[in-house]
Write a protein that holds these residues in place. Sequence first.
Motif, PDB file in Angstrom:
ATOM      1  N   LYS A  43      19.198   0.427   1.352  1.00 62.17           N
ATOM      2  CA  LYS A  43      19.082   1.863   1.085  1.00 62.17           C
ATOM      3  C   LYS A  43      17.759   2.150   0.373  1.00 62.17           C
ATOM      4  O   LYS A  43      17.696   2.259  -0.846  1.00 62.17           O
ATOM      5  CB  LYS A  43      20.253   2.333   0.223  1.00 62.17           C
ATOM      6  CG  LYS A  43      20.327   3.837   0.077  1.00 62.17           C
ATOM      7  CD  LYS A  43      21.556   4.228  -0.721  1.00 62.17           C
ATOM      8  CE  LYS A  43      21.625   5.742  -0.889  1.00 62.17           C
ATOM      9  NZ  LYS A  43      20.517   6.262  -1.718  1.00 62.17           N
ATOM     10  N   GLY A  44      16.710   2.205   1.160  1.00 59.20           N
ATOM     11  CA  GLY A  44      15.386   2.444   0.596  1.00 59.20           C
ATOM     12  C   GLY A  44      14.553   1.176   0.584  1.00 59.20           C
ATOM     13  O   GLY A  44      15.069   0.077   0.379  1.00 59.20           O
ATOM     14  N   THR A  45      13.275   1.332   0.789  1.00 60.11           N
ATOM     15  CA  THR A  45      12.385   0.170   0.898  1.00 60.11           C
ATOM     16  C   THR A  45      11.260   0.234  -0.132  1.00 60.11           C
ATOM     17  O   THR A  45      10.194  -0.337   0.064  1.00 60.11           O
ATOM     18  CB  THR A  45      11.771   0.107   2.307  1.00 60.11           C
ATOM     19  OG1 THR A  45      11.071   1.330   2.579  1.00 60.11           O
ATOM     20  CG2 THR A  45      12.843  -0.124   3.352  1.00 60.11           C
ATOM     21  N   LYS A  53       2.239   2.232 -11.987  1.00 56.38           N
ATOM     22  CA  LYS A  53       2.935   3.478 -12.348  1.00 56.38           C
ATOM     23  C   LYS A  53       3.250   4.331 -11.115  1.00 56.38           C
ATOM     24  O   LYS A  53       3.079   5.549 -11.110  1.00 56.38           O
ATOM     25  CB  LYS A  53       2.114   4.298 -13.357  1.00 56.38           C
ATOM     26  CG  LYS A  53       1.901   3.603 -14.696  1.00 56.38           C
ATOM     27  CD  LYS A  53       1.139   4.489 -15.653  1.00 56.38           C
ATOM     28  CE  LYS A  53       1.052   3.843 -17.021  1.00 56.38           C
ATOM     29  NZ  LYS A  53       0.335   2.563 -17.019  1.00 56.38           N
ATOM     30  N   ARG A  54       3.702   3.659 -10.073  1.00 57.37           N
ATOM     31  CA  ARG A  54       4.071   4.372  -8.855  1.00 57.37           C
ATOM     32  C   ARG A  54       5.060   3.520  -8.065  1.00 57.37           C
ATOM     33  O   ARG A  54       5.241   2.337  -8.355  1.00 57.37           O
ATOM     34  CB  ARG A  54       2.848   4.676  -7.995  1.00 57.37           C
ATOM     35  CG  ARG A  54       2.041   3.442  -7.638  1.00 57.37           C
ATOM     36  CD  ARG A  54       0.833   3.772  -6.803  1.00 57.37           C
ATOM     37  NE  ARG A  54       1.229   4.290  -5.489  1.00 57.37           N
ATOM     38  CZ  ARG A  54       0.359   4.621  -4.547  1.00 57.37           C
ATOM     39  NH1 ARG A  54      -0.948   4.509  -4.768  1.00 57.37           N
ATOM     40  NH2 ARG A  54       0.778   5.064  -3.386  1.00 57.37           N
ATOM     41  N   TYR A  55       5.697   4.143  -7.082  1.00 61.45           N
ATOM     42  CA  TYR A  55       6.619   3.405  -6.219  1.00 61.45           C
ATOM     43  C   TYR A  55       5.833   2.684  -5.126  1.00 61.45           C
ATOM     44  O   TYR A  55       4.932   3.262  -4.515  1.00 61.45           O
ATOM     45  CB  TYR A  55       7.649   4.351  -5.606  1.00 61.45           C
ATOM     46  CG  TYR A  55       8.733   4.739  -6.577  1.00 61.45           C
ATOM     47  CD1 TYR A  55       9.875   3.956  -6.698  1.00 61.45           C
ATOM     48  CD2 TYR A  55       8.603   5.857  -7.396  1.00 61.45           C
ATOM     49  CE1 TYR A  55      10.873   4.286  -7.610  1.00 61.45           C
ATOM     50  CE2 TYR A  55       9.581   6.195  -8.306  1.00 61.45           C
ATOM     51  CZ  TYR A  55      10.722   5.403  -8.405  1.00 61.45           C
ATOM     52  OH  TYR A  55      11.702   5.723  -9.312  1.00 61.45           O
ATOM     53  N   GLN A  56       6.168   1.410  -4.930  1.00 61.11           N
ATOM     54  CA  GLN A  56       5.489   0.574  -3.943  1.00 61.11           C
ATOM     55  C   GLN A  56       6.508   0.087  -2.912  1.00 61.11           C
ATOM     56  O   GLN A  56       7.686  -0.091  -3.237  1.00 61.11           O
ATOM     57  CB  GLN A  56       4.851  -0.648  -4.619  1.00 61.11           C
ATOM     58  CG  GLN A  56       3.821  -0.297  -5.680  1.00 61.11           C
ATOM     59  CD  GLN A  56       2.472   0.033  -5.085  1.00 61.11           C
ATOM     60  OE1 GLN A  56       2.357   0.251  -3.883  1.00 61.11           O
ATOM     61  NE2 GLN A  56       1.445   0.081  -5.916  1.00 61.11           N
ATOM     62  N   PRO A  57       6.088  -0.142  -1.675  1.00 60.45           N
ATOM     63  CA  PRO A  57       7.022  -0.683  -0.672  1.00 60.45           C
ATOM     64  C   PRO A  57       7.363  -2.131  -0.964  1.00 60.45           C
ATOM     65  O   PRO A  57       6.532  -2.883  -1.492  1.00 60.45           O
ATOM     66  CB  PRO A  57       6.242  -0.553   0.645  1.00 60.45           C
ATOM     67  CG  PRO A  57       4.811  -0.527   0.236  1.00 60.45           C
ATOM     68  CD  PRO A  57       4.763   0.143  -1.110  1.00 60.45           C
ATOM     69  N   SER A  88       8.155   8.757   8.120  1.00 65.51           N
ATOM     70  CA  SER A  88       6.787   8.296   8.382  1.00 65.51           C
ATOM     71  C   SER A  88       6.704   6.778   8.527  1.00 65.51           C
ATOM     72  O   SER A  88       5.743   6.262   9.104  1.00 65.51           O
ATOM     73  CB  SER A  88       5.857   8.751   7.257  1.00 65.51           C
ATOM     74  OG  SER A  88       6.306   8.240   5.999  1.00 65.51           O
ATOM     75  N   LEU A  89       7.698   6.064   8.002  1.00 64.93           N
ATOM     76  CA  LEU A  89       7.689   4.604   8.072  1.00 64.93           C
ATOM     77  C   LEU A  89       8.556   4.051   9.200  1.00 64.93           C
ATOM     78  O   LEU A  89       8.647   2.837   9.372  1.00 64.93           O
ATOM     79  CB  LEU A  89       8.167   4.016   6.738  1.00 64.93           C
ATOM     80  CG  LEU A  89       7.294   4.302   5.517  1.00 64.93           C
ATOM     81  CD1 LEU A  89       7.973   3.786   4.258  1.00 64.93           C
ATOM     82  CD2 LEU A  89       5.922   3.673   5.685  1.00 64.93           C
ATOM     83  N   LYS A  95       8.363  -1.712  14.599  1.00 67.72           N
ATOM     84  CA  LYS A  95       7.407  -2.723  15.049  1.00 67.72           C
ATOM     85  C   LYS A  95       7.640  -4.032  14.295  1.00 67.72           C
ATOM     86  O   LYS A  95       7.613  -5.124  14.862  1.00 67.72           O
ATOM     87  CB  LYS A  95       5.988  -2.220  14.809  1.00 67.72           C
ATOM     88  CG  LYS A  95       4.895  -3.182  15.271  1.00 67.72           C
ATOM     89  CD  LYS A  95       3.518  -2.575  15.046  1.00 67.72           C
ATOM     90  CE  LYS A  95       2.427  -3.547  15.467  1.00 67.72           C
ATOM     91  NZ  LYS A  95       2.432  -3.831  16.905  1.00 67.72           N
ATOM     92  N   PHE A  96       7.896  -3.908  13.021  1.00 68.41           N
ATOM     93  CA  PHE A  96       8.131  -5.084  12.189  1.00 68.41           C
ATOM     94  C   PHE A  96       9.383  -5.846  12.616  1.00 68.41           C
ATOM     95  O   PHE A  96       9.427  -7.075  12.606  1.00 68.41           O
ATOM     96  CB  PHE A  96       8.222  -4.633  10.729  1.00 68.41           C
ATOM     97  CG  PHE A  96       9.100  -5.473   9.848  1.00 68.41           C
ATOM     98  CD1 PHE A  96       8.775  -6.794   9.565  1.00 68.41           C
ATOM     99  CD2 PHE A  96      10.255  -4.954   9.311  1.00 68.41           C
ATOM    100  CE1 PHE A  96       9.576  -7.565   8.758  1.00 68.41           C
ATOM    101  CE2 PHE A  96      11.065  -5.716   8.502  1.00 68.41           C
ATOM    102  CZ  PHE A  96      10.722  -7.030   8.225  1.00 68.41           C
ATOM    103  N   LEU A  97      10.419  -5.128  13.040  1.00 70.01           N
ATOM    104  CA  LEU A  97      11.682  -5.759  13.400  1.00 70.01           C
ATOM    105  C   LEU A  97      11.632  -6.423  14.777  1.00 70.01           C
ATOM    106  O   LEU A  97      12.277  -7.446  14.999  1.00 70.01           O
ATOM    107  CB  LEU A  97      12.810  -4.726  13.365  1.00 70.01           C
ATOM    108  CG  LEU A  97      13.214  -4.237  11.971  1.00 70.01           C
ATOM    109  CD1 LEU A  97      14.237  -3.112  12.084  1.00 70.01           C
ATOM    110  CD2 LEU A  97      13.797  -5.379  11.145  1.00 70.01           C
ATOM    111  N   TYR A  98      10.871  -5.834  15.695  1.00 70.65           N
ATOM    112  CA  TYR A  98      10.943  -6.294  17.073  1.00 70.65           C
ATOM    113  C   TYR A  98       9.697  -7.050  17.552  1.00 70.65           C
ATOM    114  O   TYR A  98       9.699  -7.602  18.631  1.00 70.65           O
ATOM    115  CB  TYR A  98      11.199  -5.099  18.007  1.00 70.65           C
ATOM    116  CG  TYR A  98      12.519  -4.421  17.730  1.00 70.65           C
ATOM    117  CD1 TYR A  98      13.728  -5.084  17.932  1.00 70.65           C
ATOM    118  CD2 TYR A  98      12.561  -3.121  17.219  1.00 70.65           C
ATOM    119  CE1 TYR A  98      14.937  -4.469  17.662  1.00 70.65           C
ATOM    120  CE2 TYR A  98      13.771  -2.497  16.944  1.00 70.65           C
ATOM    121  CZ  TYR A  98      14.959  -3.178  17.168  1.00 70.65           C
ATOM    122  OH  TYR A  98      16.149  -2.574  16.883  1.00 70.65           O
TER     123      TYR A  98
END
Length: 419
Positions: A43-45, A53-57, A88-89, A95-98
């Motif tokens: 639930k969220g990446t 000081k920010r959200y990173q993947p 947007s992701l 692409k990453f999964l397949y």
Amino acid sequence: QPPVARDRELVEELFVSCKIQVLICTATLAWGINLPAHLCVIKGTEFYDAKTKRYQPFPVTDVLQMMGRAGRPQFDQTGVAMIFVEESLKDFYKKFLYEPFPVESHLAEFLHNHLNAEIAAGSVSSEREALDYLSWTYFFRRLPMNPSYYGLDTSDPDGVAVFLIGLIRQILGDLQGAGCVNIGTSGPLAAAAAAGDGNAHESATSKWQSETSITAKTSKEVLQRKLSNAKVSPTQIGRIASFYYLDFRTMAHFVAELDDPRWGARWASWDADRKFRKVLELVSDAHEFAEVPVRHNEDQLNVDLSELLPWNPYSVPTWLPDSPHGKAFLLIQAYCKRVPAPIKDYATDTKSVLDQAARVLNALIEVATHRGLAELAAAAVQLSQCLTQGRFWDDPAWAQLQPRLNPRRSRVVEKDGLL
């Protein structure tokens, strides 16, 4: 066993035996548990990175590890993994999964320390030998395959060689600035050979007959024109960094502090408490502690913890409540003063910090000894003993001789004057 550990084991047992149908856990636990599941929901990446000081993947490897909980071969025939991401992701993760992602090298980010180790060992003593060393790395293999990833605008062999020579020269300059290596007077190999330098001529001509992956594909004229004939030799500082596996920036930090013209006068003016604090500041400011995790909202926990300890780290101008170096400073103090960790994560962080602190302290002792700073070396030795015994520097001697004496008995012994 601590209640928290037992609670975790109990939850794992209940989930494996299907008494619990849904288990919610953090991303970190995906690496530490081996629980099979039919359905895994991510639930969220993203995660909050206190350093930026920010959200990173999440790294792709972490997402793969979380997905790996679903459909374990020995437990299930199939598995389902669901990933909730922003619109947007969506294409990126499809692409990453397949499609397989190419594995790229990150050697360039750590090449300073690798080259310093090779120079200290005597394997590399010139730019040419450093270039040969790189020719055996995965970094060199990937460079012409994906040049833009590494900041290169061509895959031409001559261009790759020039890029690597520039990288090596920059790294050797950084190592010299940190006091880890000495670089002799330099000039192009071709110019040295023309001037009658036999060693340079040998390097420029006959040694190319022992071809490497670089020299076999690169114009010899380019190599002779771009490579320097300067000899590179290790310093004692570089050997210490290599022996203790320390980052060159840590050694640069020590050298900058000890080379300050005001160091001697300041040290002489300080009392014992201030001297020991300074040693701990030197250690805590090492680059090895730059990755100490400061999680979301831990800055307030750090401020609260600092009020229970004798030395407040936030009097150091560069340390803020979310500074990893300030947190390392706090954790070492808390361990020596036996102040309980506010949350379980701090206990894990303390173990990691102490593992690093032992190496950094030993290196500081050797640097101080090499420079003839006997008092600093003695203070660092005593601080090292404090970490070994889990005691503060001004604890009574009998307490340092009894590392396993619990706090209640310690107070009884101190009150009755038994030692």
